[in-house]
Scaffold this motif. Structure first.
Motif: not given
Length: 83
Positions: A46-47, A61, A82, A58, A55-56, A50-51, A78
């Motif tokens: 997930v990190v 998802d 955004k 959870g 996008v985030k 995101e990087s 996502k």
């Protein structure tokens, strides 16, 4: 961002950072079985998403994701939300 670029980036970090055999990654392959990640690995995933994509994601998802295609679609959706 086009889907091809998303697939290339995702597959690249899965091979490089998560040591997944690139030959096992296909649109139809089961994501969980192929990756064999534990819960901490999913946090790292997930990190990394995101990087790389800004996008985030959870826990919810991931509930509907079965295949790599589903995973790519989630990221693509996502990114579009955004924009």
């Amino acid at each position: 961002m086009e889907r091809e670029e998303i697939v290339k980036i995702v597959n690249g970090f899965l091979v490089d950072e998560f040591e997944v055999d690139g030959d096992t990654i296909s649109e139809e392959a089961n994501l969980r079985e192929t990756l064999g990640l534990d819960s901490l690995d999913y946090v790292d995933l997930v990190v990394t998403i995101e990087s790389n994509f800004g996008v985030k994601l959870g826990e919810a998802d991931f509930m509907s994701i079965a295949t790599f295609s589903d995973f790519y679609n989630l990221i693509e959706t996502k990114i579009k939300q955004k924009a």
